[in-house]
Motif scaffolding. Structure first.
Motif, PDB file in Angstrom:
ATOM      1  N   GLU A   1       0.826  -1.201   0.000  1.00  0.00           N
ATOM      2  CA  GLU A   1       0.000   0.000   0.000  1.00  0.00           C
ATOM      3  C   GLU A   1       0.865   1.257   0.000  1.00  0.00           C
ATOM      4  N   THR A   2       0.235   2.386  -0.257  1.00  0.00           N
ATOM      5  CA  THR A   2       0.922   3.672  -0.269  1.00  0.00           C
ATOM      6  C   THR A   2       0.911   4.289   1.129  1.00  0.00           C
ATOM      7  N   ASN A   3       1.665   5.372   1.266  1.00  0.00           N
ATOM      8  CA  ASN A   3       1.712   6.083   2.550  1.00  0.00           C
ATOM      9  C   ASN A   3       0.345   6.613   2.954  1.00  0.00           C
ATOM     10  N   SER A   4      -0.372   7.168   1.997  1.00  0.00           N
ATOM     11  CA  SER A   4      -1.667   7.762   2.322  1.00  0.00           C
ATOM     12  C   SER A   4      -2.654   6.708   2.808  1.00  0.00           C
ATOM     13  N   ARG A   5      -2.649   5.539   2.196  1.00  0.00           N
ATOM     14  CA  ARG A   5      -3.571   4.476   2.605  1.00  0.00           C
ATOM     15  C   ARG A   5      -3.262   3.991   4.016  1.00  0.00           C
ATOM     16  N   VAL A   6      -1.988   3.817   4.320  1.00  0.00           N
ATOM     17  CA  VAL A   6      -1.604   3.341   5.650  1.00  0.00           C
ATOM     18  C   VAL A   6      -1.843   4.427   6.696  1.00  0.00           C
ATOM     19  N   SER A   7      -1.652   5.688   6.321  1.00  0.00           N
ATOM     20  CA  SER A   7      -1.846   6.788   7.273  1.00  0.00           C
ATOM     21  C   SER A   7      -3.294   6.918   7.725  1.00  0.00           C
ATOM     22  N   TRP A   8      -4.222   6.422   6.905  1.00  0.00           N
ATOM     23  CA  TRP A   8      -5.628   6.496   7.287  1.00  0.00           C
ATOM     24  C   TRP A   8      -5.925   5.668   8.534  1.00  0.00           C
ATOM     25  N   ILE A   9      -5.091   4.704   8.870  1.00  0.00           N
ATOM     26  CA  ILE A   9      -5.331   3.888  10.076  1.00  0.00           C
ATOM     27  C   ILE A   9      -5.311   4.770  11.319  1.00  0.00           C
TER      28      ILE A   9
ATOM     29  N   PRO B   1      -2.818  13.293   8.588  1.00  0.00           N
ATOM     30  CA  PRO B   1      -1.843  12.320   8.065  1.00  0.00           C
ATOM     31  C   PRO B   1      -2.087  11.884   6.628  1.00  0.00           C
ATOM     32  N   PRO B   2      -3.335  11.643   6.179  1.00  0.00           N
ATOM     33  CA  PRO B   2      -3.511  11.275   4.767  1.00  0.00           C
ATOM     34  C   PRO B   2      -3.065  12.354   3.786  1.00  0.00           C
ATOM     35  N   ILE B   3      -3.252  13.631   4.136  1.00  0.00           N
ATOM     36  CA  ILE B   3      -2.786  14.699   3.251  1.00  0.00           C
ATOM     37  C   ILE B   3      -1.273  14.619   3.099  1.00  0.00           C
ATOM     38  N   GLY B   4      -0.581  14.405   4.216  1.00  0.00           N
ATOM     39  CA  GLY B   4       0.866  14.244   4.138  1.00  0.00           C
ATOM     40  C   GLY B   4       1.255  13.014   3.342  1.00  0.00           C
ATOM     41  N   GLY B   5       0.498  11.923   3.500  1.00  0.00           N
ATOM     42  CA  GLY B   5       0.796  10.704   2.747  1.00  0.00           C
ATOM     43  C   GLY B   5       0.627  10.887   1.246  1.00  0.00           C
ATOM     44  N   VAL B   6      -0.400  11.613   0.830  1.00  0.00           N
ATOM     45  CA  VAL B   6      -0.610  11.870  -0.597  1.00  0.00           C
ATOM     46  C   VAL B   6       0.540  12.685  -1.170  1.00  0.00           C
ATOM     47  N   LEU B   7       0.988  13.702  -0.419  1.00  0.00           N
ATOM     48  CA  LEU B   7       2.106  14.517  -0.892  1.00  0.00           C
ATOM     49  C   LEU B   7       3.389  13.694  -1.013  1.00  0.00           C
TER      50      LEU B   7
ATOM     51  N   THR C   1       5.356  13.267  -4.589  1.00  0.00           N
ATOM     52  CA  THR C   1       6.690  13.864  -4.734  1.00  0.00           C
ATOM     53  C   THR C   1       7.824  12.897  -4.443  1.00  0.00           C
ATOM     54  N   ASN C   2       7.507  11.726  -3.852  1.00  0.00           N
ATOM     55  CA  ASN C   2       8.551  10.776  -3.432  1.00  0.00           C
ATOM     56  C   ASN C   2       9.555  11.426  -2.483  1.00  0.00           C
ATOM     57  N   ASN C   3       9.070  12.310  -1.649  1.00  0.00           N
ATOM     58  CA  ASN C   3       9.912  13.022  -0.694  1.00  0.00           C
ATOM     59  C   ASN C   3       9.138  13.162   0.614  1.00  0.00           C
ATOM     60  N   TYR C   4       9.692  12.613   1.701  1.00  0.00           N
ATOM     61  CA  TYR C   4       9.019  12.681   2.994  1.00  0.00           C
ATOM     62  C   TYR C   4       8.992  14.102   3.548  1.00  0.00           C
ATOM     63  N   GLY C   5       9.829  14.965   3.036  1.00  0.00           N
ATOM     64  CA  GLY C   5       9.797  16.353   3.474  1.00  0.00           C
ATOM     65  C   GLY C   5       8.515  17.069   3.106  1.00  0.00           C
ATOM     66  N   SER C   6       7.799  16.563   2.094  1.00  0.00           N
ATOM     67  CA  SER C   6       6.539  17.192   1.695  1.00  0.00           C
ATOM     68  C   SER C   6       5.503  17.125   2.808  1.00  0.00           C
ATOM     69  N   ALA C   7       5.517  16.042   3.604  1.00  0.00           N
ATOM     70  CA  ALA C   7       4.568  15.936   4.721  1.00  0.00           C
ATOM     71  C   ALA C   7       4.813  17.027   5.748  1.00  0.00           C
ATOM     72  N   PHE C   8       6.088  17.388   5.948  1.00  0.00           N
ATOM     73  CA  PHE C   8       6.404  18.432   6.914  1.00  0.00           C
ATOM     74  C   PHE C   8       6.030  19.807   6.375  1.00  0.00           C
ATOM     75  N   TYR C   9       6.077  19.979   5.053  1.00  0.00           N
ATOM     76  CA  TYR C   9       5.603  21.238   4.474  1.00  0.00           C
ATOM     77  C   TYR C   9       4.107  21.417   4.713  1.00  0.00           C
TER      78      TYR C   9
END
Length: 544
Positions: A60-68, A454-460, A464-472
């Motif tokens: 799964e993707t980051n956004s899908r897992v973050s929904w938990i 968290p899902p918004i950060g996961g989608v970003l 972007t393939n960059n975890y820094g986008s979640a912090f933005y």
């Protein structure tokens, strides 16, 4: 003879005190709240250690897992009013014990899931509702046991959340490497079953000013008769006399009074006392009806008419976007910058230690005389610093730089986490009178940000393939929250969204004209009144 009544079964009976004891069994309740903090918010914030394993296990993707975590937090905050209703109906002990059972069952069931959708149900709904039934009732009964030391004890007990991130997150991470994430979930669920024991320790408290102080061991061994007497309503002296058939005054038949004047006086006194008792009973009934009529609503949405509360709720809504995402993505961000995964897990520990220091520091800072009236400004300074720190996460590339950012974020996170709800009682927001209604609506509004953050950060991250986008995204939410927080005090003073008065025009010329017209009308009325008085005096002169 006393009536035999069926009473609800209690694990431990209530404690009866003349006032809040500021200790006694309250320390046991504080310890129970400490453990509840460890296995509720502490466990939720440590869930990020399983993020990579779940992505690889289920593809799964980051956004899908973050929904938990998002669903779990949403269910926990959204059902806060339901938790209050259940506590009022069934008591603290059974509700918290039921919550502990749901948390343990949901976490253990998560280890047997075969898809992320199943985890939405087991951990998001089941465990999330259990978190709701444990946290709010425990912190409520803790505040009843303490008065003067309430703030200090609450700060000490709430450090369980930070301790869980500091000690248990690295321990669970090491255990996951040894036995896998599924067996680690089973271990966590088994440890969370201790909440059931903590729920049994939440003995109800009864405040009765007429009860004398007794030794603690005597209070803990209350007999059934003592409990019935303490719960039974007190009967006034006049009501007791009515039940026994004695009016409180010696009967006329039993007295030997030869003077008829004394008999008449005694009869009048008896009648007056009966009338007085009747009036007292009627006043008591009317006061009880008034108390019932003034019973506060569970959720009073009329508070949304307050402009200051609207801005403060928007502050809480956007600030919540940055509350949980850093704990989820800090490990993966550190690994993406070249930090070893074993060392990256210590980022959560650094954040937890700094958060403990922040909780204690803000309590001392806000009690300074020069800052008592500037609490919103202090909170605004913390939010602005957190915004800059979240941007700093994306600029550093080494372990020590990330550690400094984690320390700053944890410190200011602690300051905001323990002050943003109590500040509702300040006069600059809504005031102490509407605190209870405002808190329920405020937490209700926050639940939606906890669901989406968290899902918004996961989608970003996926785009972007960059975890820094979640912090933005977290920094953007904090920046918007700072803007709305800065507008709270001006809105309370009427500088923003000021209501217009149709009787008083806005422009300076119109106001001057309105004032002149009003003065002219008053002077004309005075002249007419003087003329009427003169005419009356003229008519009365010939008669004199």
């Amino acid at each position: 003879m006393a009536e035999l009544r069926l009473k609800p079964v209690r694990i431990l009976g209530p404690n009866v005190y003349p006032a809040a004891p500021d200790g006694g069994w309250g320390w046991v309740v504080a310890l129970a709240f400490f453990v509840v903090e460890i296995f509720t918010y502490g466990t939720i914030k440590s869930f990020g250690i399983f993020l990579q394993d779940l992505m690889e296990e289920f593809g799964e993707t980051n956004s899908r897992v973050s929904w938990i975590v998002s669903i779990c937090v949403f269910v926990m905050t959204f059902n806060g009013p339901l938790s209050s209703v259940m506590t009022t109906r069934f008591g603290f002990q059974p509700v918290v014990m039921l919550g502990g059972l749901l948390i343990s069952s949901g976490t253990i069931a998560t280890s047997f899931t075969t898809s992320v959708n199943q985890m939405y149900l087991t951990y998001g709904l089941v465990a999330g509702f259990g978190y709701c039934l444990t946290f709010l009732p425990t912190v409520t009964i803790l505040s009843q046991y303490f008065n003067r030391q309430r703030s200090l004890v609450t700060a000490l007990a709430s450090t369980g959340e930070s301790l869980s991130m500091f000690a248990l997150a690295p321990a669970f991470s090491a255990l996951r490497d040894k036995i896998g994430w599924r067996h680690t979930m089973v271990v966590i669920g088994a440890l969370q079953s201790t909440i059931i024991i903590c729920g049994a320790m939440l003995r109800p408290i009864i405040i009765d000013p007429k009860v004398k102080k007794e030794p603690e061991n005597r209070k803990s061994s209350l007999t059934e008769t003592t409990e019935e007497d303490s719960v039974k309503p007190k009967i006034s002296y006049s009501q007791e006399n009515e039940l026994t058939g004695d009016s409180g005054i010696q009967s006329l038949k039993d007295t030997d009074i030869n003077n008829p004047e004394e008999k008449i006086l005694l009869e009048k006194t008896t009648e007056n006392n009966c009338i007085q008792n009747t009036k007292e009973a009627q006043n008591g009934e009317s006061s009880n009806e008034n108390l019932k009529a003034k019973k506060p609503k569970l959720l009073d949405f009329s508070i949304l008419k307050e402009h200051s509360f609207i801005f403060y709720s928007l502050f809480g809504l956007f600030a919540t976007l940055g509350f949980f995402a850093p704990q989820l993505y800090i490990i993966e961000l550190s690994v993406s910058w070249g930090v070893e995964r074993d060392r990256a897990t210590y980022m959560l520990s650094i954040m937890a230690v700094a958060e403990i220091m922040g909780r204690f520091s803000i309590g001392w800072i806000l009690t300074r005389p020069c800052l008592v009236k500037k609490k919103l400004l202090v909170l605004l300074a913390c939010i602005i610093t957190m915004t800059a720190d979240l941007v700093g996460f994306t600029l550093v590339r080494e372990f020590y730089g990330l550690a400094v950012c984690c320390a700053l974020y944890g410190f200011f996170m602690g300051t905001v986490a323990c002050t943003h709800i109590p500040l509702l009682a300040e006069d600059d927001v809504v005031g102490i009178e509407r605190m209870s209604a405002a808190a329920g609506v405020y937490v209700f509004i926050q639940s939606f940000a906890g669901l989406a953050g968290p899902p918004i950060g996961g989608v970003l991250v996926d785009v972007t393939n960059n975890y820094g986008s979640a912090f933005y995204s977290c920094a953007a939410g904090m920046a918007f929250s700072a803007v709305f927080l800065a507008l709270v005090q001006p809105a309370k003073k009427g500088f923003i969204c000021k209501k217009r008065n149709s009787k008083c025009p806005d422009s300076t010329q119109d106001r001057a004209k309105y004032t002149r017209d009003a003065n002219t009308a008053v002077s004309q009325e005075n002249e007419a009144l003087d003329q009427t008085c003169n005419e009356d005096a003229t008519q009365n002169d010939p008669k004199v």
